[in-house]
Design an enzyme around this catalytic site. Structure first.
Site, short mmCIF file in Angstrom:
data_model
loop_
_atom_site.label_atom_id
_atom_site.label_comp_id
_atom_site.label_asym_id
_atom_site.label_seq_id
_atom_site.Cartn_x
_atom_site.Cartn_y
_atom_site.Cartn_z
N TRP A 164 2.24 -3.41 6.86
CA TRP A 164 1.47 -2.82 6.09
C TRP A 164 1.32 -4.08 4.90
CZ3 TRP A 164 1.27 -1.61 0.83
CH2 TRP A 164 0.25 -0.81 0.38
N ARG A 191 4.15 3.96 9.23
CA ARG A 191 5.00 2.99 8.37
C ARG A 191 3.84 1.84 7.75
NH1 ARG A 191 10.09 3.93 7.24
NH2 ARG A 191 10.21 1.98 6.14
N LYS A 193 -4.10 15.99 -1.78
CA LYS A 193 -4.31 16.14 -0.33
C LYS A 193 -5.79 15.79 0.23
CE LYS A 193 -1.07 16.29 1.44
NZ LYS A 193 -0.17 16.12 0.53
N LYS A 206 3.42 6.14 5.02
CA LYS A 206 4.33 7.37 4.71
C LYS A 206 5.35 6.96 3.90
CE LYS A 206 5.74 11.29 5.84
NZ LYS A 206 4.84 12.62 5.47
N GLU A 217 -6.29 11.71 -0.44
CA GLU A 217 -5.53 11.17 0.66
C GLU A 217 -6.22 10.82 1.89
OE1 GLU A 217 -0.67 11.64 0.38
OE2 GLU A 217 -1.78 13.39 0.64
N GLU A 230 -1.43 18.99 -6.29
CA GLU A 230 -1.26 18.68 -4.98
C GLU A 230 -2.65 19.00 -3.82
OE1 GLU A 230 0.95 17.68 -1.23
OE2 GLU A 230 0.81 17.00 -3.33
N CYS A 279 6.65 -1.66 6.27
CA CYS A 279 6.51 -1.87 7.54
C CYS A 279 7.36 -1.16 8.42
CB CYS A 279 6.51 -3.28 8.04
SG CYS A 279 5.51 -4.33 6.75
N ASN A 305 10.77 -5.92 6.58
CA ASN A 305 10.34 -4.70 5.89
C ASN A 305 10.85 -5.03 4.61
OD1 ASN A 305 9.26 -2.53 4.97
ND2 ASN A 305 11.02 -1.25 5.79
N GLY A 306 10.09 -5.16 3.68
CA GLY A 306 10.40 -5.17 2.17
C GLY A 306 9.61 -6.34 1.38
N HIS A 336 -12.36 20.39 -23.16
CA HIS A 336 -12.22 19.44 -24.15
C HIS A 336 -12.56 18.08 -23.52
CE1 HIS A 336 -10.24 22.37 -26.37
NE2 HIS A 336 -9.16 22.54 -25.44
C1 BG6 Z 1 3.50 8.20 -0.18
C2 BG6 Z 1 3.21 9.09 0.77
O1 BG6 Z 1 3.67 6.82 0.40
O2 BG6 Z 1 4.96 8.58 -0.78
C3 BG6 Z 1 3.25 10.66 0.12
O3 BG6 Z 1 1.99 9.09 1.58
C4 BG6 Z 1 4.61 10.73 -0.60
O4 BG6 Z 1 2.93 11.48 1.06
C5 BG6 Z 1 4.91 9.66 -1.42
O5 BG6 Z 1 4.44 12.05 -1.30
C6 BG6 Z 1 6.48 9.75 -1.69
O6 BG6 Z 1 7.23 9.59 -0.51
P1 BG6 Z 1 8.73 10.48 -0.40
O7 BG6 Z 1 9.19 9.72 0.81
O8 BG6 Z 1 9.45 9.73 -1.46
O9 BG6 Z 1 8.55 11.88 -0.66
#
Ligand code: BG6
Length: 606
Positions: free
Chosen positions: A75, A27, A483, A601, A486, A479, A2, A101-102, A502
């Site tokens: 969150w 966050r 992307k 994030k 996500e 990746e 959060c 947060n945690g 396979h």
């Molecule tokens: C996810 C993010 O929560 O954590 C991703 O949405 C990110 O974009 C991943 O790659 C790892 O985060 P970080 O901050 O350790 O690079």
């Protein structure tokens, strides 16, 4: 996972709390709330939904009086997102208010104890337990109480605490979750991350584990768990306020995609001198590095994908075996680690808890630890033996782009630097030169992104998308697939192209979209035959290839051309069209590109 913020100052707190929370929404954004102390009372307003719901409810902050307050954007981990479970949480009669947060791992045990003492809980959260615990322990001295309370807590926490009978003070403490202190003439702040306070100050204290801060309008006092005062250096943040704004782009992700040439230039060029790589932050001597017989790369999400690319490059240049591990797996699989092991930890935020714990595990087992981090002063940076910072600036969009590109840049530098340390012959003569030329080549792709935009408008309704590649192109395909998943919520998978036949090729049918990445000349013919394989099953193929490989048009339905560079460095160019493709598909589907559902994030809970 959060965002928390707090302010004690000479001006009304609520508008400032809302402003700070608006910079922390990446966050977590399923509910929000503020608690402001005034005239011996704590006034708490909290709502489910985006921050705007709260802001409208308190008229942008004007409806709540008081110069000291705490705020939270959530969150959910414990308790569904709703008004009752949103923060701040208060104890009986609002004597104490807490934002957190945690995760408090032993909250149920404490809750049962407090219930046996007559406490009635309203929510399903772990945080409410902290508010009641503090109230239960309180005998009139806030600092003593905070120290006592956290001695009972297990898990991770960054806490902001208000006491009704101390309306001009905020108490804050952290363990495993990020928390900074902001210092300004109009008042002092607590925040989960720098963007929350950049509008008001760049002067900060970086709080360490289990350090307690007492914040009031004109001073900040820091204490350790023995109540001993702590002196700390003020850390000046280099980022400015605009760097955390959208600059006219529709989304932060669009802005951050376009910032990649500059971010890569800033991160790479200061570390190349006369064609040689200098990485002063990596303090292993040639003798010490020659002892290293195993390298682990530990990370999560896109950072893990950077590791997958780096494995190919480091093994090619340095001839040391590299294992790339998901941080959440590494910790529990009893890895083979010795004091001849180098653990490289990659993280944008520097706070991802799985990665932080993997770092601690590698350290505990005797490894030398080096982290690649974007947020200066973050936990992973501070707990590593060495840290190399990526200078991407603040990255707000949940799906990483520029941080990913700068992490790749640092891994190229590191591979070449480790080769130099070992005194091995260069694998490419023009490596440094080509590395310095990457930003301009990325700019060229961005200047010609209309082709990619057109293809996104053609395929935004795709049901399933497969990304295929061989060698380092497979690592990039991972990746590309992430992307798209996500931000657009389209089901997508990445495959080593040779592996398709396979099993997974059974999923290919008429109209299935396949994105084939073919940037490695030595594997070009192989990937062209894989394209033929999927085309034979009805797939529609988009190929991403170097601009001089026109023969691919014979095999693929659509071609996205990228400039040529060294095979080792192609990933930095290939990832750009993949990011842009995902972005425009998500926009076409009306998705919330910067804050995709169910994501955040930085994941600071295990
Ligand atoms: C996810 C993010 O929560 O954590 C991703 O949405 C990110 O974009 C991943 O790659 C790892 O985060 P970080 O901050 O350790 O690079």
């Amino acid at each position: 996972m959060c965002g928390i913020v707090g302010f004690s100052g000479k001006i009304e707190a609520a508008p400032i709390l809302l402003e700070g929370l608006s910079k922390l929404e990446y966050r977590g954004y399923d509910s929000a709330g503020v608690a402001v102390a005034c005239d011996g009372l704590i006034n708490t307003v909290k709502t489910a939904g985006r921050l705007k719901v709260l802001s409208d409810k308190i008229e942008g902050g004007a409806a709540i009086k008081g110069k000291t307050g705490i705020g939270h954007t959530r969150w959910a981990t414990h308790g569904v997102p709703n008004d009752v479970n949103s923060h701040p949480h208060t104890s009986e009669g609002s004597r104490v208010a807490v934002v957190h947060n945690g995760i408090i791992e032993n909250y149920m045990k404490i809750k049962e104890f407090l219930q046996s003492k007559g406490c009635n809980f309203k929510s399903d959260t772990d945080t409410e337990v902290v508010a009641y615990l503090i109230d239960y322990l309180y005998k009139g001295n806030p600092l003593d109480t905070v120290i006592k309370a956290i001695s009972y807590l297990e898990g991770s926490f960054a806490l902001g605490i208000l006491f009704a009978d101390n309306p001009d003070e905020i108490y804050a403490v952290r363990k495993d979750s990020p928390l900074i202190i902001g210092l300004s003439d109009s008042g002092n702040f607590i925040a989960s991350d720098i963007p929350a306070i950049l509008k008001y100050t760049r002067k900060t204290y970086l709080l360490d584990e289990k350090e307690i801060a007492k914040i009031s309008a004109d001073k900040v006092e820091l204490f350790d768990m023995d109540k001993k005062p702590i002196e700390k250096e003020v850390y000046i943040v280099e980022w400015d306020e605009t760097s955390a704004e959208k600059d006219g782009y529709e989304h932060f992700m669009a802005k951050e995609i376009m910032e990649q040439p500059e971010a890569l230039r800033k991160t790479v060029s200061p570390r190349i001198k006369d064609g040689n790589i200098s990485l002063d932050d990596f303090k292993l001597t040639p003798e010490e590095f020659k002892e290293i017989d195993r390298i682990y790369i530990l990370a999560c999400g896109s950072a893990y994908h950077v590791g997958m690319v780096a494995k190919y490059i480091i093994e090619k240049k340095v001839r040391v075996p590299v294992e790339v591990d998901l941080a959440s797996e590494f910790r529990y699989r009893k890895p083979i680690v010795t004091n001849k092991t180098l653990a490289i930890i990659i993280s944008q935020s520097g706070e991802t808890i799985d990665t932080l714990f993997a770092l601690r595990e590698a350290k505990k087992l005797g490894a030398r630890t080096l982290s690649i981090v974007n947020v200066v002063g973050s936990s992973i940076a501070r707990e590593s033996d060495d840290v190399i910072y990526t200078w991407a600036g603040p990255e707000i969009a949940v799906a990483t782009t520029k941080a990913y590109s700068t992490q790749l840049g640092v891994m190229y530098l590191l591979a070449e630097y480790m080769r130099q340390l070992k005194g091995l012959p260069p694998t490419e003569d023009t490596f440094a030169e080509e590395l310095l030329a990457l930003p301009q080549k990325i700019q060229k792709i961005l200047d010609n992104k209309s082709v990619i935009q057109y293809l996104a408008s053609k395929f935004f309704n795709a049901k399933d998308v497969f990304f295929i590649g061989r060698g380092v192109d497979y690592a990039i395909a991972l990746e590309g697939s992430l992307k798209l998943k996500e931000i657009s919520y389209i089901h997508s998978e990445a495959y080593a192209a040779g592996e398709l036949k396979h099993g997974t090729i059974s999923l290919i049918e008429d109209g299935t979209l396949v994105v084939a990445i073919a940037t490695q000349d030595e594997l070009f013919d192989k990937i062209m035959s894989n394209i033929r394989e999927v085309k034979a099953r009805g797939a529609v193929v988009i190929a991403i290839i170097p601009e001089d490989k026109k023969e691919a048009e014979k095999f693929a339905d659509y071609c996205i051309y990228i400039p040529r560079t060294l095979p080792t460095l192609m990933p930095s160019l290939t990832v750009i069209p993949l990011q842009v493709f995902g972005y425009y598909i998500a926009v076409a589907r009306g998705c919330d590109v910067d804050k995709p559902r169910n994501l955040a994030k930085s994941v600071t809970v295990e």
